[in-house]
Each structure stands twice: as structure tokens, then as C-alpha cells.
Design a protein around this motif. Structure first.
Motif, mmCIF file in Angstrom:
data_model
loop_
_atom_site.group_PDB
_atom_site.id
_atom_site.type_symbol
_atom_site.label_atom_id
_atom_site.label_comp_id
_atom_site.label_asym_id
_atom_site.label_seq_id
_atom_site.Cartn_x
_atom_site.Cartn_y
_atom_site.Cartn_z
ATOM 1 N N MET A 433 0.537 -1.374 0.001
ATOM 2 C CA MET A 433 0.361 -0.092 0.139
ATOM 3 C C MET A 433 0.863 1.093 -0.215
ATOM 4 O O MET A 433 0.292 2.131 -0.045
ATOM 5 C CB MET A 433 -0.886 -0.138 1.609
ATOM 6 C CG MET A 433 -0.721 0.671 2.512
ATOM 7 S SD MET A 433 -1.913 0.167 3.981
ATOM 8 C CE MET A 433 -0.331 0.041 5.147
ATOM 9 N N GLY A 434 1.923 1.162 0.655
ATOM 10 C CA GLY A 434 2.940 2.539 0.195
ATOM 11 C C GLY A 434 3.801 2.315 -1.317
ATOM 12 O O GLY A 434 4.899 2.983 -1.147
ATOM 13 N N GLY A 435 3.643 1.591 -1.484
ATOM 14 C CA GLY A 435 4.059 2.312 -3.569
ATOM 15 C C GLY A 435 4.874 1.175 -3.672
ATOM 16 O O GLY A 435 5.164 1.204 -5.149
ATOM 17 N N THR A 436 5.542 -0.182 -2.758
ATOM 18 C CA THR A 436 6.324 -0.973 -2.805
ATOM 19 C C THR A 436 6.285 -2.227 -3.860
ATOM 20 O O THR A 436 5.436 -2.916 -3.542
ATOM 21 C CB THR A 436 7.202 -1.864 -1.803
ATOM 22 O OG1 THR A 436 7.341 -0.381 -1.287
ATOM 23 C CG2 THR A 436 8.021 -2.827 -2.200
ATOM 24 N N ASN A 437 6.425 -2.251 -5.145
ATOM 25 C CA ASN A 437 5.693 -3.007 -6.562
ATOM 26 C C ASN A 437 6.868 -4.000 -6.550
ATOM 27 O O ASN A 437 7.899 -3.736 -6.804
ATOM 28 C CB ASN A 437 4.977 -2.444 -7.530
ATOM 29 C CG ASN A 437 4.570 -1.327 -7.132
ATOM 30 O OD1 ASN A 437 3.428 -1.264 -6.904
ATOM 31 N ND2 ASN A 437 4.904 -0.069 -7.802
ATOM 32 N N CYS A 438 6.302 -5.671 -6.500
ATOM 33 C CA CYS A 438 7.684 -6.565 -7.348
ATOM 34 C C CYS A 438 6.683 -7.369 -7.347
ATOM 35 O O CYS A 438 5.143 -7.839 -8.073
ATOM 36 C CB CYS A 438 7.305 -7.562 -5.630
ATOM 37 S SG CYS A 438 8.474 -8.582 -6.023
ATOM 38 N N HIS A 439 7.209 -7.581 -8.857
ATOM 39 C CA HIS A 439 6.798 -8.587 -9.909
ATOM 40 C C HIS A 439 7.361 -9.979 -10.344
ATOM 41 O O HIS A 439 8.709 -9.296 -10.828
ATOM 42 C CB HIS A 439 6.473 -8.096 -11.533
ATOM 43 C CG HIS A 439 5.734 -8.831 -12.190
ATOM 44 N ND1 HIS A 439 4.134 -9.194 -12.584
ATOM 45 C CD2 HIS A 439 6.099 -9.226 -13.559
ATOM 46 C CE1 HIS A 439 4.149 -9.911 -13.785
ATOM 47 N NE2 HIS A 439 4.891 -9.939 -14.121
ATOM 48 N N LEU A 440 7.100 -11.396 -10.616
ATOM 49 C CA LEU A 440 8.799 -12.373 -10.463
ATOM 50 C C LEU A 440 8.105 -13.117 -11.576
ATOM 51 O O LEU A 440 7.069 -13.472 -12.113
ATOM 52 C CB LEU A 440 7.997 -13.285 -8.988
ATOM 53 C CG LEU A 440 8.752 -12.540 -8.133
ATOM 54 C CD1 LEU A 440 9.251 -13.890 -7.206
ATOM 55 C CD2 LEU A 440 10.409 -11.692 -8.371
ATOM 56 N N VAL A 441 8.695 -13.446 -12.822
ATOM 57 C CA VAL A 441 8.424 -14.273 -13.708
ATOM 58 C C VAL A 441 8.632 -15.483 -13.790
ATOM 59 O O VAL A 441 9.828 -16.447 -13.494
ATOM 60 C CB VAL A 441 9.412 -13.863 -14.947
ATOM 61 C CG1 VAL A 441 8.630 -14.673 -16.019
ATOM 62 C CG2 VAL A 441 9.239 -12.387 -14.616
ATOM 63 N N LEU A 442 7.633 -16.195 -13.545
ATOM 64 C CA LEU A 442 8.140 -18.084 -14.323
ATOM 65 C C LEU A 442 8.015 -18.609 -15.450
ATOM 66 O O LEU A 442 7.166 -18.152 -15.962
ATOM 67 C CB LEU A 442 6.874 -18.744 -12.869
ATOM 68 C CG LEU A 442 7.211 -18.833 -11.025
ATOM 69 C CD1 LEU A 442 7.584 -17.450 -10.519
ATOM 70 C CD2 LEU A 442 6.017 -18.933 -10.217
ATOM 71 N N THR A 443 8.641 -19.321 -15.515
ATOM 72 C CA THR A 443 8.465 -20.567 -16.268
ATOM 73 C C THR A 443 8.836 -22.130 -15.917
ATOM 74 O O THR A 443 9.204 -22.378 -14.958
ATOM 75 C CB THR A 443 9.493 -20.242 -17.252
ATOM 76 O OG1 THR A 443 11.210 -20.890 -16.242
ATOM 77 C CG2 THR A 443 9.720 -18.883 -17.581
ATOM 78 N N ALA A 444 8.356 -22.881 -16.888
ATOM 79 C CA ALA A 444 7.877 -24.460 -16.558
ATOM 80 C C ALA A 444 9.596 -24.532 -16.134
ATOM 81 O O ALA A 444 11.236 -24.749 -16.895
ATOM 82 C CB ALA A 444 7.580 -25.068 -17.939
ATOM 83 N N ALA A 445 10.080 -26.223 -15.719
ATOM 84 C CA ALA A 445 11.148 -26.556 -15.622
ATOM 85 C C ALA A 445 10.855 -26.664 -16.388
ATOM 86 O O ALA A 445 10.818 -27.189 -17.878
ATOM 87 C CB ALA A 445 10.950 -28.254 -14.318
ATOM 88 N N PRO A 446 12.850 -27.390 -16.938
ATOM 89 C CA PRO A 446 13.221 -27.721 -18.191
ATOM 90 C C PRO A 446 13.367 -29.177 -18.244
ATOM 91 O O PRO A 446 12.713 -29.933 -17.047
ATOM 92 C CB PRO A 446 14.244 -27.892 -18.276
ATOM 93 C CG PRO A 446 14.981 -27.274 -16.318
ATOM 94 C CD PRO A 446 13.656 -26.746 -16.095
#
Length: 446
Positions: A433-446
Motif C-alpha cells: 500500500m506504500g507503493g512497493t511493487n514486486c513482479h516475478l517471472v515463472l517458467t516451466a522446469a527444463p
């Protein structure tokens, strides 16, 4: 990197644990709840507080909350102190969030096929997101007479992580992250960075959130954030606030090259991510589309993945009138309308199933996304009927995932999401709510 390769700093998820509303006691039962499209929101348990005393349909009523429903765990008082080598007196003084994280850590390691007792001395880190101090508020009711030898450690938020390191004999960083509602996803991002830098050989990361006193719900209600009818209408015209939830989750992380060399069962891969802050705007708690766009662009640049290749995004998705349109605009600009995209970007939110776990919300979204990648299916986002008038789904090229579906863009039609050699890609967002944004990128396992 291309959609079919992995960067040097790719991080493997090799184990997971979670405890969530609806009787969820692990990843598989969470997946079952998601596949069933179940809503785990219910009344305040009788052993918590008297819901009638602290509820009112008048938002201005002093000391009252407008919502009487939330996502509660079946029980929060059960703890095998002896198993963890803790005396009964100390266990009573411990914040139940500390107790729950100890259990989640043990379960996550077992899920990863690791014997916890053999880890002593390993250079491993513990990163836990948490923002609630309900047990401290509950303890203060006893006054100074209730303060004892274990009060200091029992109520210290930092000790939520430190107890895990102490129990297992881990020598890496051990810390609690508080960035508001993005805390647990930020904690996971910090763990990934520590692994990439070689500071740790493996890590436990996630978050915890428990609702133990009515005051915390009253605070959120007075802020204007709660849904009066106890439903999260994410991206829907009926959006009227979020639904609180409790529980937690942890993931076991290793560098992908190490996990492959060790023969680990890799659930999914965290290809990259980013953390930013809105850096100002209309108000301290007002979300910024520009700020959210920035974290998305940085995350996909870090992962080396083209925005057009993203198949699904697990939204922050609170179901608020202000937050939903801002999140939709940022997603549409960066991902939905990305050059080269084929079809609309699917989106959804686990908050419609189990509520908003606040400091632990991000890890809930990540566990859901990891399971979706593993099983190549997208669970339904509940309570969506007609889009919020502030969200142009067609113009932003977004689609709310309203049913259990097979993986999108499956080029060869076999349902495994690998058509044409493409690796499934999922984004996970969490915003404080104080503006700290996080985004993670997931992919499939090899």
C-alpha cells in the motif's frame, strides 16, 4: 534469453508448503481447492472474537468493521512445541506466526525431499515476509504483569525467520521483510538475488499472516479497504474492497544449475523479477500505473523474456475500485498489447478463493502460479461477471480466467503447453500500500 532457454541466474523452486483457509494443508490440497473453484471465505471462528461486537454495516461506527467474513485457518493454537525443542512456557509467549513458519519450513523441506536434521551448518538463507503484529496487541491486554522472560523473542517480528535458522542451524541471511502487502514476494525476490550472487547455496522464502484480534480488521475497515459482503470481485463492476485472509507459505529455492546437478524435482523456474516503488503520486496509498508498468518492464528484461510470450498473470487483484483499474492499465500497456502477442492475456487472482493474505499474499500467488505451470492448467478466478467500467478488457487485450482451462497457446494441441517448443511463462504481481511493487517471472522446469 529466448523463451526456450534459461539464464545463468535462473532459480529453481524445488519444494513448497502452505497453510491456507478452507482446510488447505499443503500444495496439493491448495491445487484441489483451486481446481474445484472453491471459495474458502467464512465467518469469524468462535474462538477468535465475538463478530457481533465488532461488526456494523455503518462504516462510520466507531470500533466496528464493515466485514464479518474472511479466510480463516481451521485453528491457530495447535503447536507441537516438544517436536521443535521449545518449552511449553516459551511456546505460549511465541507469536503463532513464529510457530506456523517453523511448521511450514519443516513441511517445505520434506516436500523438497530434504531431511531437515541434516542441514546444520549449511550456508542457507531464510527470508520471510510479514506485516502483522496481532499477537503483540493481544499480549498487551495483560499489561506489564504479563511480560515474562520470553516476551521479547516471542513478539519480535525478526525472530519469525531467526527461529527457522536456529532450529536448522543455517548460517546464511535470516530476516523478515515488511514492504506492506508485497512483503512475501519481495522476500522471495531477495532470496533469488542472494542465490544469484552466491551468498547462499539454497534458501527458504515466503510469508505469513494471522488475524488474531478484531482491531486489525477494524483498522483495515476504517482505511476503506474491506468488502462488506466478504467477496473479492476482482476486475468486476461490483468491486467493493478486499477480503482478508490468513495463513502462509514457503518455497525452497536453489540455483537451477545446482538443482539439476543434484537431481531435484523442479516445480518451476523463477527466471527473473524486479522490485520498485511508485515514487510518489496522488497519495501515499494511491497506486500508480506508471510505477507498475516500470516493475513489469524491469522484471521481463531481467528474465530475458519478451512480454508477448507471457501466457498468464497472477494478479495482485484485490477487488478494489481504485486498485483494479490501475493494475489492468499497467498490464495492458506492457503485456496485453505487447508487439507479437497472439490472443488476449489471461489473468486471475487467488484472493477470490482464500482472501488477501496481506503480508503473505505474494507467496500464495506464487504457489498457485507454480502449480499452474506444473500441471499446465489455469484455475478459475471467481466472482467475475461484468468488467469494472474503469477496465477496458478488450482494449487492453486482457481476459479474466473465469473457468478451469487448459494452457493457452498450446500450439500442438496436446494440452501440455509446449506447442511449437514454447515454454509456459507466468507473471506474479504483489503491491504494497506504500507503493512497493514486486513482479516475478515463472517458467516451466527444463
Amino acid at each position: 534469453m529466448s523463451n526456450q532457454s534459461y539464464g545463468d541466474n535462473a532459480i529453481a523452486v524445488v519444494g513448497m508448503s502452505c497453510r491456507l483457509p478452507g482446510g488447505v494443508d499443503g500444495p496439493e490440497s491448495f491445487w484441489d481447492l483451486l481446481v474445484r473453484g472453491a471459495d474458502a471465505i467464512g465467518e469469524v471462528p468462535a474462538d477468535r472474537w465475538d463478530a457481533e461486537t465488532f461488526w456494523s454495516d455503518d462504516p462510520a461506527a466507531p470500533g466496528r468493521a464493515v466485514a464479518r467474513r474472511a479466510g480463516f485457518l481451521d485453528r491457530v493454537d495447535g503447536f507441537d512445541a516438544r517436536f521443535f525443542g521449545i518449552s511449553p512456557r516459551e511456546a505460549v509467549a511465541m507469536d503463532p506466526q513464529q510457530r506456523l513458519v517453523l511448521e511450514l519450513a519443516w513441511e517445505a523441506l520434506e516436500n523438497a525431499g530434504v531431511v531437515p536434521g541434516r542441514l546444520r551448518g549449511s550456508r542457507a538463507g531464510v527470508f520471510v515476509g510479514a506485516m502483522a503484529d496481532d499477537y503483540a496487541a493481544l499480549s498487551r491486554r495483560a499489561g506489564v504483569e504479563g511480560v515474562g522472560a520470553f516476551t521479547s523473542t516471542g513478539l519480535a517480528r525478526s525472530v519469525i525467520a531467526n527461529r527457522v535458522s536456529y532450529l536448522l542451524g543455517l548460517t546464511g541471511p535470516s530476516l523478515v521483510v515488511d514492504s506492506g502487502q508485497s512483503s512475501s514476494l519481495v522476500a522471495i525476490h531477495q532470496a533469488c538475488q542472494a542465490l544469484a550472487r552466491g551468498e547462499v547455496t539454497w534458501a527458504l522464502a515466503g510469508g505469513v499472516n494471522l488475524m488474531l484480534v478484531p482491531e486489525s480488521s477494524v483498522v483495515v475497515s476504517k482505511f476503506g479497504g474491506l468488502s462488506p459482503d466478504g467477496r473479492a470481485y476482482v476486475f468486476d463492476e461490483r468491486a467493493n474492497g478486499y477480503v482478508r485472509g490468513e495463513g502462509g507459505g514457503l518455497v525452497v529455492l536453489k540455483r537451477l544449475v545446482d538443482a539439476v546437478a543434484d537431481g531435484d524435482d523442479v516445480v518451476c523456474v523463477i527466471a527473473g523479477g524486479a522490485v520498485t516503488n511508485d515514487g510518489g503520486g496522488e497519495g501515499l496509498t494511491a497506486p500508480s500505473a506508471d510505477g507498475q508498468e516500470e516493475v513489469l518492464r524491469l522484471a521481463y528484461a531481467d528474465a530475458g523474456i519478451a512480454p508477448a510470450d507471457v501466457d498468464y498473470v497472477e494478479l495482485h487483484g484485490t477487488g478494489t475500485r481504485v486498485g483494479d483499474p490501475v493494475e489492468a492499465v499497467a498490464l495492458g500497456r506492457v503485456l496485453g498489447c505487447a508487439e507479437g502477442r497472439s490472443g488476449a492475456l489471461s489473468v486471475g487472482s487467488a484472493k477470490t478463493n482464500v482472501g488477501h493474505l496481506e503480508g503473505a499474499a505474494g507467496v500464495v500467488g506464487l504457489v498457485k502460479a507454480a502449480l499452474a505451470v506444473r500441471y499446465r492448467r489455469l484455475p478459475a478466478s471467481l466472482n467475475f461477471r461484468v468488467a469494472n467500467p474503469g477496465i477496458d478488457l478488450e482494449g487492453l487485450n486482457l481476459r479474466v480466467q473465469t473457468e478451469l482451462g487448459e494452457w493457452p497457446h498450446d500450439g500442438d494441441g496436446d494440452g501440455d503447453g509446449r506447442g511449437g517448443g514454447r515454454v509456459p511463462v507466468v507473471g506474479v504481481s504483489s503491491f504494497g500500500m506504500g507503493g512497493t511493487n514486486c513482479h516475478l517471472v515463472l517458467t516451466a522446469a527444463p
